[in-house]
Design a protein around this motif. Sequence first.
Motif, short mmCIF file in Angstrom:
data_model
loop_
_atom_site.label_atom_id
_atom_site.label_comp_id
_atom_site.label_asym_id
_atom_site.label_seq_id
_atom_site.Cartn_x
_atom_site.Cartn_y
_atom_site.Cartn_z
N LEU A 25 -1.36 8.96 -3.07
CA LEU A 25 -1.13 8.13 -4.26
C LEU A 25 -2.27 8.29 -5.26
O LEU A 25 -2.03 8.42 -6.46
CB LEU A 25 -0.98 6.66 -3.85
CG LEU A 25 0.31 6.28 -3.14
CD1 LEU A 25 0.22 4.84 -2.62
CD2 LEU A 25 1.51 6.44 -4.05
N LYS A 26 -3.49 8.28 -4.75
CA LYS A 26 -4.64 8.44 -5.64
C LYS A 26 -4.63 9.81 -6.30
O LYS A 26 -4.94 9.94 -7.48
CB LYS A 26 -5.94 8.20 -4.87
CG LYS A 26 -6.14 6.72 -4.53
CD LYS A 26 -7.41 6.48 -3.75
CE LYS A 26 -7.54 4.99 -3.44
NZ LYS A 26 -8.73 4.69 -2.63
N SER A 27 -4.26 10.86 -5.55
CA SER A 27 -4.22 12.20 -6.14
C SER A 27 -3.10 12.35 -7.16
O SER A 27 -3.16 13.20 -8.04
CB SER A 27 -4.07 13.27 -5.05
OG SER A 27 -2.77 13.24 -4.48
N LEU A 28 -2.08 11.49 -7.07
CA LEU A 28 -1.00 11.50 -8.06
C LEU A 28 -1.34 10.67 -9.28
O LEU A 28 -0.54 10.55 -10.20
CB LEU A 28 0.30 10.97 -7.42
CG LEU A 28 0.94 11.86 -6.38
CD1 LEU A 28 2.09 11.14 -5.68
CD2 LEU A 28 1.44 13.15 -7.02
N GLY A 29 -2.51 10.04 -9.27
CA GLY A 29 -2.94 9.27 -10.42
C GLY A 29 -2.52 7.81 -10.40
O GLY A 29 -2.62 7.13 -11.42
N VAL A 30 -2.04 7.33 -9.27
CA VAL A 30 -1.67 5.91 -9.16
C VAL A 30 -2.96 5.10 -9.09
O VAL A 30 -3.77 5.28 -8.18
CB VAL A 30 -0.78 5.65 -7.92
CG1 VAL A 30 -0.46 4.18 -7.80
CG2 VAL A 30 0.49 6.48 -7.99
N GLU A 31 -3.15 4.23 -10.07
CA GLU A 31 -4.39 3.47 -10.19
C GLU A 31 -4.35 2.17 -9.39
O GLU A 31 -3.29 1.57 -9.22
CB GLU A 31 -4.64 3.13 -11.67
CG GLU A 31 -4.76 4.34 -12.58
CD GLU A 31 -6.03 5.14 -12.36
OE1 GLU A 31 -7.05 4.54 -11.98
OE2 GLU A 31 -5.98 6.36 -12.54
N GLY A 32 -5.52 1.72 -8.95
CA GLY A 32 -5.65 0.40 -8.35
C GLY A 32 -5.23 0.28 -6.90
O GLY A 32 -5.10 -0.83 -6.40
N VAL A 33 -5.01 1.39 -6.21
CA VAL A 33 -4.63 1.32 -4.79
C VAL A 33 -5.89 1.13 -3.96
O VAL A 33 -6.74 2.01 -3.90
CB VAL A 33 -3.87 2.60 -4.35
CG1 VAL A 33 -3.57 2.55 -2.87
CG2 VAL A 33 -2.60 2.78 -5.16
N ALA A 34 -6.01 -0.03 -3.33
CA ALA A 34 -7.18 -0.32 -2.51
C ALA A 34 -7.00 0.22 -1.09
O ALA A 34 -7.90 0.81 -0.51
CB ALA A 34 -7.45 -1.82 -2.46
N SER A 35 -5.81 0.02 -0.52
CA SER A 35 -5.51 0.55 0.81
C SER A 35 -4.01 0.52 1.02
O SER A 35 -3.27 -0.20 0.34
CB SER A 35 -6.21 -0.26 1.91
OG SER A 35 -5.65 -1.55 2.00
N VAL A 36 -3.55 1.32 1.99
CA VAL A 36 -2.13 1.39 2.34
C VAL A 36 -2.01 1.29 3.85
O VAL A 36 -2.74 1.95 4.58
CB VAL A 36 -1.48 2.71 1.85
CG1 VAL A 36 -0.03 2.80 2.31
CG2 VAL A 36 -1.57 2.85 0.34
#
Length: 78
Positions: A25-36
């Motif tokens: 998700l982070k590599s796709l540019g999804v911002e604000g992901v703290a954890s999954v």
Amino acid sequence: MKARVVVTLKNGVLDPQGKAIEGALKSLGVEGVASVRQGKVFDVELDGADAAAAKAQLQAACEKLLANTVIENYQIDV
């Protein structure tokens, strides 16, 4: 009658698949992901109209098959 069973890893249990999803998700540019944390969802259709009996049946199914209760929690919504 319809029910949903959600199975998730207990807190403190490592979740490598969740970490991989988080990184993707982070590599796709999804911002604000703290954890999954990943889990499983089972949508079950049951015969009958007794919600208490259905929940009891599903609890037994979770204990025997749907969840590994050593490392997973489950929630049943009827």
